[in-house]
Write an enzyme that holds these catalytic residues in place. Structure first.
Site, PDB file in Angstrom:
ATOM      1  N   CYS A  23       0.857  -1.183   0.000  1.00  0.00           N
ATOM      2  CA  CYS A  23       0.000   0.000   0.000  1.00  0.00           C
ATOM      3  C   CYS A  23       0.891   1.230   0.000  1.00  0.00           C
ATOM      4  O   CYS A  23       1.716   1.402   0.907  1.00  0.00           O
ATOM      5  CB  CYS A  23      -0.895  -0.018   1.236  1.00  0.00           C
ATOM      6  SG  CYS A  23      -1.883   1.474   1.465  1.00  0.00           S
TER       7      CYS A  23
ATOM      8  N   CYS B  14      -0.617   4.195  -6.475  1.00  0.00           N
ATOM      9  CA  CYS B  14      -1.451   3.409  -5.559  1.00  0.00           C
ATOM     10  C   CYS B  14      -1.590   2.030  -6.171  1.00  0.00           C
ATOM     11  O   CYS B  14      -1.859   1.912  -7.376  1.00  0.00           O
ATOM     12  CB  CYS B  14      -2.818   4.071  -5.388  1.00  0.00           C
ATOM     13  SG  CYS B  14      -4.029   3.074  -4.467  1.00  0.00           S
TER      14      CYS B  14
END
Length: 262
Positions: free
Chosen positions: A74, A184
């Site tokens: 992440c 992302c």
């Protein structure tokens, strides 16, 4: 630590599955334990302290499962708090950060666009990363607050996704960006849609393969790579809705067993 131990991978949701796929491709003999912290997503709307608390809890659960390495799949969690996690964890901890360096090297116009969650772009860690290359290229930032929600709903190519992507990409192209960074891990699932909108002259920078390579190097250094005959298994956990995660896995990780509650 046994070489046959699994690798722990976690994300705020399904984005980290793109990293897990890259790990599976590069390291086919490794077992994986994946955690989707969907019940506390999106991280992009949380404070650094909150994200750190989640990382602590999940890493503890994974260590209790006996994993031999942790992958923070992440970008927001990596930029927010991975340094703290590494300081207190004895295992190899591999993170994900936007691929600014390869983007700067690839750019011909000298303008690089960063697509990321608002939280990632606000962190001091990202500011330091961008500043490192500011003298080599113009780094243009594009917050993408709607993308994670759409991707979590498995909308990869619908009309709403197309409209949202165009609204994020157009300003970067207008500024002359010829290289776009997917900042992302969720965005990897719409990389083809981003490339189609941006056009063939624009390079798309993804980092999941680089993360898998870094993990391989760390395991090699620690002499923890699994043997070729290792019996492989994948286990999936979520802190969110089990039925939703089951549907997500059916599409993104065919053959996965039923997920478990975190």
């Amino acid at each position: 630590m046994a070489n046959s131990a699994a690798i722990g991978i976690f994300d705020s949701g399904i984005g980290g599955l793109s990293v897990a796929h890259a790990v599976r491709e590069l390291l086919p003999h490794e077992s994986l334990v994946y955690v989707a912290d969907t019940g506390h997503a999106p991280y992009g709307e949380k404070t650094d302290d909150y994200i750190y608390q989640r990382m602590q809890l999940i890493s503890l659960r994974l260590q209790q499962q006996g994993v031999k390495a942790l992958v923070v799949a992440c970008n927001t969690a990596t930029t927010a708090a991975i340094a703290k996690l590494r300081a207190e964890c004895a295992l190899p901890v591999i993170g994900v950060e936007p691929g600014v360096k390869p983007a700067v090297l690839a750019s011909k116009t000298g303008v690089v666009g960063i697509l990321a969650t608002p939280r990632t772009l606000q962190t001091p860690a990202f500011a330091t990363l961008a500043q490192r290359f500011a003298g080599q290229a113009c780094i243009e930032l594009q917050p993408c607050p709607q993308l994670v929600h759409l991707i979590e709903s498995l909308d990869f190519s619908g009309a709403q996704m197309q409209a949202v992507l165009k609204s994020y990409i157009a300003p970067l192209l207008e500024k002359g960006a010829d290289t776009l960074v997917l900042g992302c891990t969720h965005y990897n699932f719409v990389a083809d849609a981003i490339a189609a909108i941006a056009g063939p002259a624009v390079t798309i920078i993804r980092t999941e393969a680089a993360v898998a390579k870094q993990l391989q190097q760390r395991l090699l250094q620690a002499q923890l790579l699994a043997d070729p005959g290792n019996s492989v298994s994948d286990i999936f956990y979520t802190s969110g809705n089990l039925e939703l995660f089951r549907r997500q896995l059916q599409q993104l990780w065919p053959g996965a067993d039923n997920p478990l509650p975190l």
